[in-house]
Design a protein around this motif. Sequence first.
Motif, PDB file in Angstrom:
ATOM      1  N   GLU A  76       7.668   2.200 -15.230  1.00 58.60           N
ATOM      2  CA  GLU A  76       6.786   3.085 -15.994  1.00 58.60           C
ATOM      3  C   GLU A  76       5.456   2.409 -16.294  1.00 58.60           C
ATOM      4  N   ALA A  77       5.475   1.129 -16.647  1.00 57.74           N
ATOM      5  CA  ALA A  77       4.237   0.410 -16.955  1.00 57.74           C
ATOM      6  C   ALA A  77       3.329   0.331 -15.732  1.00 57.74           C
ATOM      7  N   ALA A  78       3.914   0.054 -14.555  1.00 55.21           N
ATOM      8  CA  ALA A  78       3.118  -0.033 -13.329  1.00 55.21           C
ATOM      9  C   ALA A  78       2.524   1.321 -12.968  1.00 55.21           C
ATOM     10  N   LEU A  79       3.324   2.383 -13.081  1.00 54.40           N
ATOM     11  CA  LEU A  79       2.830   3.713 -12.721  1.00 54.40           C
ATOM     12  C   LEU A  79       1.755   4.197 -13.693  1.00 54.40           C
ATOM     13  N   ILE A  95       0.834  -1.205   0.000  1.00 53.70           N
ATOM     14  CA  ILE A  95       0.000   0.000   0.000  1.00 53.70           C
ATOM     15  C   ILE A  95       0.866   1.250   0.000  1.00 53.70           C
ATOM     16  N   GLY A  96       1.909   1.265   0.846  1.00 56.66           N
ATOM     17  CA  GLY A  96       2.768   2.444   0.913  1.00 56.66           C
ATOM     18  C   GLY A  96       3.523   2.705  -0.374  1.00 56.66           C
ATOM     19  N   GLU A  97       3.806   1.662  -1.146  1.00 60.30           N
ATOM     20  CA  GLU A  97       4.604   1.824  -2.361  1.00 60.30           C
ATOM     21  C   GLU A  97       3.777   2.149  -3.593  1.00 60.30           C
ATOM     22  N   ILE A  98       2.473   1.901  -3.568  1.00 61.98           N
ATOM     23  CA  ILE A  98       1.662   2.231  -4.748  1.00 61.98           C
ATOM     24  C   ILE A  98       0.827   3.488  -4.545  1.00 61.98           C
ATOM     25  N   PRO A 157      -1.491  -4.317 -10.596  1.00 57.40           N
ATOM     26  CA  PRO A 157      -0.114  -3.911 -10.911  1.00 57.40           C
ATOM     27  C   PRO A 157       0.827  -4.195  -9.749  1.00 57.40           C
ATOM     28  N   GLU A 158       2.059  -4.542 -10.097  1.00 57.04           N
ATOM     29  CA  GLU A 158       3.085  -4.764  -9.078  1.00 57.04           C
ATOM     30  C   GLU A 158       3.550  -3.418  -8.530  1.00 57.04           C
ATOM     31  N   SER A 159       4.141  -3.447  -7.352  1.00 59.47           N
ATOM     32  CA  SER A 159       4.700  -2.225  -6.774  1.00 59.47           C
ATOM     33  C   SER A 159       5.778  -1.651  -7.688  1.00 59.47           C
ATOM     34  N   PRO A 160       5.639  -0.396  -8.135  1.00 53.83           N
ATOM     35  CA  PRO A 160       6.675   0.175  -9.000  1.00 53.83           C
ATOM     36  C   PRO A 160       8.006   0.337  -8.280  1.00 53.83           C
ATOM     37  N   ARG A 161       7.971   0.526  -6.972  1.00 53.98           N
ATOM     38  CA  ARG A 161       9.222   0.663  -6.231  1.00 53.98           C
ATOM     39  C   ARG A 161       9.977  -0.667  -6.169  1.00 53.98           C
TER      40      ARG A 161
END
Length: 572
Positions: A292-295, A207-210, A276-280
Motif C-alpha cells: 500500500e505504501a509503494a502504490l 518497469i512492468g511491476e510499477i 519506491p520499491e516494486s509493490p508486486r
Amino acid sequence: ALCGLPLLPSLGLGRLASLRYCPAQRAAFATMDAPQDLKRSGQEELLGSIQTSSSAGGCALLDPPPLPPPASGQRASAAMFAAVGLCCVSPLLFGFSLSFTSPTQTTMEGDAAGDGMLPPPGLREFTKDTEGWYASLFNVGAVIGAFSGSALSERLGRKRTLAFTALPHAVAWVGTALSHNRVMLFILRVLNGWAVGMGSAVTPCYIGEIATTGLRGALGAANQLSVTTGIFMVSSLGDYAFVVENEEGDRFCQWRELAWCGLGLCTVLLGMLYMPESPRWHAKRGDQAAVEAALRRLRAGDVAAEVEAMLAEASPPPQQPLAAAADGSPAAQAEAGSSSRGGAGLGAYSRSLVVGVGLCMFQQLSGVNAIMMYTTKICQEANVPSPELAAMASMGLQVVLTGVACVLVERAGRRPLLLVGSAFMSLAHFLLSYYYVAQSLHIWAPSWLALLALCIFIVSFSLGMGPIPWLILAEVFPTEVRGTASSLATAVNWSTSFVVTLVFLPLQDMITRQGAFLMFGIICFGCAVFVQFLVPETKGKSVDEVLSELSRRGRRGSGQCRDVALGSVASQ
C-alpha cells in the motif's frame, strides 16, 4: 442439448459452451434468469451456483479464481514517471557499455591513420586479436550477470539491485580510465558486462511491476529506447567530442576520458535508492502495508482495489485435486499445475518460457549485429558523401523510431508490430542478399537498393523486435517467477549475441555475405511464424488473462478441451 445454452449469448458467457457439464450443472443453468445486461455481481452469483451444484452432483470442476478488481481506475503519479526515468539509466549504461568499443576500436588497436601516424602510446593497449577478445568478454560477463540479477532482485528487491549495479559499473569505468594493464582491462570489461547483465534482467521486471496497465507498453518500450540512446551517445561522444589530435591533424578517440562519462551515469543510477520499491515484490513477500505504501507513491488516487488485486495474485490459491481426477493424463496434470499459482516453479509456465526466451533469441538471431557492422560499408557503396556521418545518422534514426514505438505499442498492440516488423526485416535481408549476388554476377544492382534495405531493417527492428521482446518478458510471467524467468531469457539473449558475434565473420567466409543475409532472412521469416502461432497479444491485459490466452492457444493446438477453461469466465 443443454437446456441452459440458449441463454448464454445474452449473458455474455458464450465461452461456457465449450465446457462439459454434469446434470446438476445443467439444472443450475435451466433455473437461472437471463437479464440482457448482467452485472459483475450477477456473474459471481452464476459461478457460485455452478460451484454449489457441481459439488452436490459430484462433478469434477475447478473452483473459479476470484475476480480481480478492475484496473481502469489506475492513475499514474509523478513519482512513477520519475522511478521509470531513473530506472532507464541502467539500459542507458547498457547501450553505452555495449558500444564503447565502436568509436574506440581503431585507437585501442593502434591502427595507423591515413598518413601512417599511430595513436598516442597511452591509448594503444591491444592488437587486432586481443581487441576482439576485449569486445567479446563483455558478453560473457553479461550472461553471468543475468543469472546474478535474479537472485539479488528476489532477495534485495528490484530497486536495490538496480542501485547495486552502479558499484561494479563505477569500478569498471574508473579502472578503464586509469589502467594500463591489458589483463586488468579484460577483467574490467567482464565486470562491466556483469553489471549490464544484472541491469538488463531486472529493468523490464521493475518497469512492468510499477507501471499502470494503460502505460505498461509505452514505459516498457522506454527500456529499448534508453539502450539505443546509450549507443548513439557513446558513438557521438567518441567520434566528435572526446578526440585527440597529433601534429599532423590526425584524430583519435580519447577513450580514457570517454570512460569518465560512464562513471557519471553510475552516480545518477544511485538515485534508485530513493525511488519506491516494486509493490508486486512486496506482495510476493506478503507485506500488505509495504504494498500500500509503494502504490500510494506510484499512483494518484485510491489504491485499495489494486492492493487487493496484487495480494490476491501473489497469494497461493487452494489446490484443486478434482481437476486432475477428471482427467488423469499427464497433460491434464500439467495444466492443473499451471493453474495452481502458489509454489509453482518456472517449469509450470512452459508456454510463457517458450514465448519469452524465443523472442529474446530471435532478437539476436535477426542479424541486427551484421546490419550494424555493414552500415558504413553500405553507405560507402551508395556513394553517400560522408559514410561515417550517415552511419551515425542511422543510429539517431533508431533512437527516434524506438521513441515512436513507445507510442505505437499501446495503440497498435504488440503482436501486429512484431509480425509486420519481422516480415519486413526478412524482406530487408533478402534484398541485401540479392544485392550482393547481383554484384558478384555483374547484373543489375543499384547502390540505392542496399541503402533501401538498410532503412527498411532499421525501421522494422526499431518498431518491433527491438523494444517489444523486453516488454513482453514482463507480461507473460506472474510475480513469483518473473525475476527468475527474466534472468533466464536475458542470459539466453546475451549468450546468443555472443555466439552470433563470434561466428558471423567465419560464417560469412564460409557461405559468403549473400548466403549470410539469406540465412538471416529465413530466420526473420521464422520469427514471424513463431509470433503468429505462439505469441499472445498482451496489450491492456493482466497476467492472469495472458496466461489464460496462452493456455487456450495450447488447447487449440492439441485439440483438447479441459474443464479448467472455466477460469476464463472471470475475464468476460
